[in-house]
Design a protein around this motif. Structure first.
Motif, PDB file in Angstrom:
ATOM      1  N   ALA A  75      -0.795   6.660  -4.642  1.00  0.00           N
ATOM      2  CA  ALA A  75      -1.604   5.761  -5.380  1.00  0.00           C
ATOM      3  C   ALA A  75      -2.080   6.224  -6.667  1.00  0.00           C
ATOM      4  CB  ALA A  75      -3.028   5.445  -4.295  1.00  0.00           C
ATOM      5  N   THR A  77      -5.661   2.491  -1.499  1.00  0.00           N
ATOM      6  CA  THR A  77      -4.450   2.646  -2.617  1.00  0.00           C
ATOM      7  C   THR A  77      -5.107   1.875  -3.997  1.00  0.00           C
ATOM      8  OG1 THR A  77      -2.797   2.221  -0.980  1.00  0.00           O
ATOM      9  CG2 THR A  77      -2.298   1.684  -3.203  1.00  0.00           C
ATOM     10  N   GLY A  78      -5.967   0.789  -3.598  1.00  0.00           N
ATOM     11  CA  GLY A  78      -6.292   0.052  -5.098  1.00  0.00           C
ATOM     12  C   GLY A  78      -7.451   1.176  -5.791  1.00  0.00           C
ATOM     13  N   HIS A  85       0.685  -1.099  -0.075  1.00  0.00           N
ATOM     14  CA  HIS A  85      -0.084  -0.126  -0.093  1.00  0.00           C
ATOM     15  C   HIS A  85       0.907   1.247   0.059  1.00  0.00           C
ATOM     16  CE1 HIS A  85       0.752   0.905   4.406  1.00  0.00           C
ATOM     17  NE2 HIS A  85       0.794  -0.579   4.520  1.00  0.00           N
ATOM     18  N   VAL A 133      -3.023  -5.870  -3.596  1.00  0.00           N
ATOM     19  CA  VAL A 133      -2.439  -4.870  -2.658  1.00  0.00           C
ATOM     20  C   VAL A 133      -2.380  -5.356  -1.373  1.00  0.00           C
ATOM     21  CG1 VAL A 133      -2.671  -2.018  -1.887  1.00  0.00           C
ATOM     22  CG2 VAL A 133      -3.455  -2.997  -4.158  1.00  0.00           C
ATOM     23  N   ALA A 172      -5.000  -0.109   2.094  1.00  0.00           N
ATOM     24  CA  ALA A 172      -4.648  -1.098   1.099  1.00  0.00           C
ATOM     25  C   ALA A 172      -5.917  -0.557   0.172  1.00  0.00           C
ATOM     26  CB  ALA A 172      -4.643  -2.447   1.243  1.00  0.00           C
ATOM     27  N   SER A 225      -7.392  -6.651  -2.841  1.00  0.00           N
ATOM     28  CA  SER A 225      -6.972  -5.881  -1.972  1.00  0.00           C
ATOM     29  C   SER A 225      -7.011  -6.271  -0.255  1.00  0.00           C
ATOM     30  CB  SER A 225      -7.381  -4.394  -1.743  1.00  0.00           C
ATOM     31  OG  SER A 225      -6.941  -3.597  -0.691  1.00  0.00           O
TER      32      SER A 225
END
Length: 191
Positions: free
Chosen positions: A76, A104-105, A45, A153, A101, A95
């Motif tokens: 990200a 981030t995705g 992440h 992730v 996380a 993720s």
């Protein structure tokens, strides 16, 4: 004597340049394999300051977790831009259920992010590390290979157990598919 030193440093510089060019070529090849569904991106992440989890941590409550900083959110977004610049416009994304996380995705803006408990941080239950890594392996081995890029992730401790090495926040490994007993890392990348 001085000429020998100059030659030695020139040779070292040339070797470093050749190594650098080889790494760039390997990264380009790895990104092409990712794009074609022949590899996956296993990434950590983006930046979430601190370590561990707060005392009042609850997986389903983002305010009670370490979350992405503004810099982490930008990282990200940069991942998405970086992958799009290499022709990856859509991806299958799995993720960890941790908010940093998932965010981030999502911020990569490459497709829907699906929660996968096998990617959750094992730091809270280290005795489950081997079982959780085995669960992730089973999941990946049963996943049908497609031409769609695959992105996972997760967290540093999980990635280290799965693939070895130590990724900093916002780094990833491109790993060859189908998955082998010892994952074959094609490249280590960051945007």
């Amino acid at each position: 004597m001085r000429l020998g030193w100059v030659f030695s440093f020139s040779l070292l510089g040339l070797l470093a340049l050749m190594s650098s060019n080889n790494a760039v070529a390997n990264t380009a090849e790895a990104l092409q394999q990712l794009k074609n569904g022949q590899a996956m991106l296993l990434m950590r992440h983006s930046l979430a300051p601190g370590s561990g989890e707060p005392r009042n941590f609850e997986l389903h409550l983002c305010p009670n977790q370490r979350n992405l900083s503004r810099s982490g959110q930008q990282q990200a977004e940069q991942w998405g831009q970086y992958l799009r610049s290499h022709g990856i416009n859509r991806a299958t994304i799995y993720s960890s259920q941790y908010c940093r996380a998932l965010d981030t995705g999502r911020l990569m803006n490459l497709g829907e992010v699906q929660r996968l408990p096998a990617l959750n941080n094992v730091r809270l239950n280290p005795e489950n590390t081997k079982a959780q890594t085995a669960e992730l392996r089973r999941f990946l081995q049963q996943l049908p290979l497609t031409e769609q890029p695959l992105i996972l992730v997760s967290h540093q401790v999980n990635i280290t157990d799965f693939a070895g090495g130590f990724l900093r926040e916002n780094e990833g490994y491109i790993i060859a598919l189908p998955l082998q007993d010892k994952p074959r890392i094609l490249a280590r990348i960051s945007p």
